[in-house]
Write a protein that holds these residues in place. Structure first.
Motif, PDB file in Angstrom:
ATOM      1  N   UNK A  44       0.831  -1.201   0.000  1.00  0.00           N
ATOM      2  CA  UNK A  44       0.000   0.000   0.000  1.00  0.00           C
ATOM      3  C   UNK A  44       0.871   1.259   0.000  1.00  0.00           C
ATOM      4  N   UNK A  45       0.224   2.363  -0.312  1.00  0.00           N
ATOM      5  CA  UNK A  45       0.883   3.663  -0.270  1.00  0.00           C
ATOM      6  C   UNK A  45       0.813   4.187   1.162  1.00  0.00           C
ATOM      7  N   UNK A  46       1.623   3.584   2.041  1.00  0.00           N
ATOM      8  CA  UNK A  46       1.529   3.876   3.468  1.00  0.00           C
ATOM      9  C   UNK A  46       2.873   4.282   4.061  1.00  0.00           C
ATOM     10  N   UNK A  47       3.781   4.784   3.238  1.00  0.00           N
ATOM     11  CA  UNK A  47       5.093   5.164   3.742  1.00  0.00           C
ATOM     12  C   UNK A  47       5.054   6.559   4.361  1.00  0.00           C
ATOM     13  N   UNK A  48       6.125   6.874   5.076  1.00  0.00           N
ATOM     14  CA  UNK A  48       6.282   8.168   5.725  1.00  0.00           C
ATOM     15  C   UNK A  48       7.674   8.675   5.389  1.00  0.00           C
ATOM     16  N   UNK A  49       7.767   9.867   4.809  1.00  0.00           N
ATOM     17  CA  UNK A  49       9.044  10.441   4.394  1.00  0.00           C
ATOM     18  C   UNK A  49       9.495  11.511   5.380  1.00  0.00           C
ATOM     19  N   UNK A  50      10.781  11.468   5.719  1.00  0.00           N
ATOM     20  CA  UNK A  50      11.361  12.432   6.639  1.00  0.00           C
ATOM     21  C   UNK A  50      12.586  13.073   5.997  1.00  0.00           C
ATOM     22  N   UNK A  51      12.750  14.368   6.217  1.00  0.00           N
ATOM     23  CA  UNK A  51      13.967  15.054   5.803  1.00  0.00           C
ATOM     24  C   UNK A  51      14.403  15.938   6.958  1.00  0.00           C
ATOM     25  N   UNK A  52      15.591  15.673   7.488  1.00  0.00           N
ATOM     26  CA  UNK A  52      16.071  16.383   8.667  1.00  0.00           C
ATOM     27  C   UNK A  52      17.527  16.782   8.496  1.00  0.00           C
ATOM     28  N   UNK A  53      17.849  18.030   8.836  1.00  0.00           N
ATOM     29  CA  UNK A  53      19.226  18.518   8.869  1.00  0.00           C
ATOM     30  C   UNK A  53      19.418  19.292  10.172  1.00  0.00           C
ATOM     31  N   UNK A 268      21.148  27.120  12.233  1.00  0.00           N
ATOM     32  CA  UNK A 268      19.930  26.633  11.580  1.00  0.00           C
ATOM     33  C   UNK A 268      19.711  25.156  11.862  1.00  0.00           C
ATOM     34  N   UNK A 269      18.488  24.714  11.634  1.00  0.00           N
ATOM     35  CA  UNK A 269      18.122  23.307  11.506  1.00  0.00           C
ATOM     36  C   UNK A 269      16.838  23.248  10.701  1.00  0.00           C
ATOM     37  N   UNK A 270      16.582  22.108  10.063  1.00  0.00           N
ATOM     38  CA  UNK A 270      15.455  21.959   9.139  1.00  0.00           C
ATOM     39  C   UNK A 270      14.848  20.577   9.317  1.00  0.00           C
ATOM     40  N   UNK A 271      13.515  20.526   9.394  1.00  0.00           N
ATOM     41  CA  UNK A 271      12.822  19.251   9.599  1.00  0.00           C
ATOM     42  C   UNK A 271      11.529  19.241   8.794  1.00  0.00           C
TER      43      UNK A 271
END
Length: 375
Positions: A44-53, A268-271
């Motif tokens: 299924x289309x049940x993924x979770x994407x994360x982008x963190x710096x 900085x930080x980015x999430x």
């Protein structure tokens, strides 16, 4: 897939130690990047994407990876790499989070390497659980400047069943920055000690973490009162996980000398997180700061500047909440190329009176910083 990863792990751990010069140096570093988390065995289309710096995780609650890592040379081509991110959050309840990893890194060449090991995500508080995983990775190392090293790595982490979560797989592409902490000769050669600087400051990049207390101005709301003890620091990561209120001091910072006594310090930080499927919920939070640091005497300094906390939730307009910063601290040597600092700071975020409304928040922090010179 799991059998293939198991065979790859066994082959890597059993790989013979070949001749040649030492391929690893003692290093400490931080990493961040993209990770896709998906329940194991589903189409299924049940993924979770994360982008963190840099990387940000709250054990199994917000899956990710341990953002701080240490490279410990063992053999000519082998190194042991522990990694960790630990924190305690107190709001209405006390909750402790730990993301830990331990693996072996094998250098095929001075640049290319592979790794295999295990991970542990643990949470203790109102909910207690642990989730074990097996990790394989491959990457490319590079020399950036001075004692600063970089790496780009692809990894797969297969996490087993836990009390609240079924098995899930994480696929990540991460970028890491690390500093050489010893004088051993490796793929980048022996680090050179820079000449004594003419300024009280040196160009450097650093990471911070420690104790922060967020308290609302003339507000009794529990959402406005939060205590965090974390290394590395959370920065604005909680705002991408809980509500729009939370923003602590930026996790990453740089020192840029402007004269004998003054330096510019951006931080900085980015999430960002995005849940696939119906609704396609996206949350993003970024923390930016710019201040002037003034060297008083010896390692003592004071600082003043501004902050901006950027927030974007699906269904709400993006906005940046301004704030002012005052700080004072002390810098010291840690050995090798590493320097440290202990800092007391106060961030005063202004209220936002248009939709979405955000109350005025003050953040008092006592943080420890690790810095490596850029030259």
């Amino acid at each position: 897939m799991r059998k293939l990863l198991g065979f790859a792990t066994i082959a890597l751990l059993a790989a013979p130690v070949l001749g040649g010069q030492q391929q690893w140096q003692s290093e400490i570093g931080i990493q961040g990047g993209f990770v896709r988390v998906k329940p194991a065995g589903t189409s299924r289309n049940d993924h979770f994407d994360l982008f963190d710096v840099p990387g940000f995780a709250l054990a199994s609650t917000r899956p990710g990876y341990a953002s701080l890592f240490v490279v410990i040379p063992w053999r000519r081509r082998l190194a042991v790499e522990p990694s960790f991110a630990v924190s305690q959050v107190q709001q209405t309840l006390n909750t402790t989070f730990a993301d830990l990893g331990l693996r072996l890194d094998y250098a095929f060449t001075p640049k290319f390497y592979a790794a295999a090991g295990a991970t542990l995500a643990a949470v203790s508080g109102s909910v207690k659980e642990t989730q074990l995983g097996v990790l394989v990775a491959a990457g490319y190392r590079m020399h950036l400047t001075g004692t600063l090293r970089g790496r780009v790595e692809a990894r797969v982490n297969l996490q087993g069943n836990s009390d609240r979560y079924r098995p899930r797989d994480s696929y990540a592409v991460l970028f890491g920055l690390s500093a050489v902490t010893g004088d051993g000769a490796g793929s980048g050669g022996t680090p050179r000690r820079a000449a004594p600087p003419k300024s009280a400051w040196r160009q450097a990049i650093g990471v911070a973490g420690g104790y922060s207390q967020m308290h609302g101005v003339r507000s009794g709301s529990t959402l406005d009162n939060l205590t965090v003890l974390a290394f590395p620091g959370f920065g604005s990561g909680l705002a991408a996980s809980l509500t729009q209120q939370q923003a602590l001091p930026p996790t990453l910072f740089a020192i840029l000398p402007l004269g004998a006594k003054i330096a510019l310090e951006p931080g900085f930080d980015l999430h960002r997180g995005q849940q696939a499927g119906p609704g396609n919920l996206t949350v993003a939070s970024a923390n930016f700061s710019a201040r002037l640091d003034y060297a008083i005497h010896g390692g003592w300094y004071a600082a003043a500047g501004g902050n901006a906390h950027y927030v974007k939730f699906t269904g709400t307009p993006a906005y940046a909440r301004p704030g002012a910063t005052l700080a004072a601290g002390y810098r010291f040597d840690l050995g090798g190329s590493l320097r440290g600092r202990l800092e007391l700071s106060e961030i005063m975020f202004a209220a936002r009176n248009t939709q979405p409304r955000v109350r005025a928040i003050n953040v008092t922090s006592l943080t420890i910083g690790l810095m490596v010179p850029l030259k």
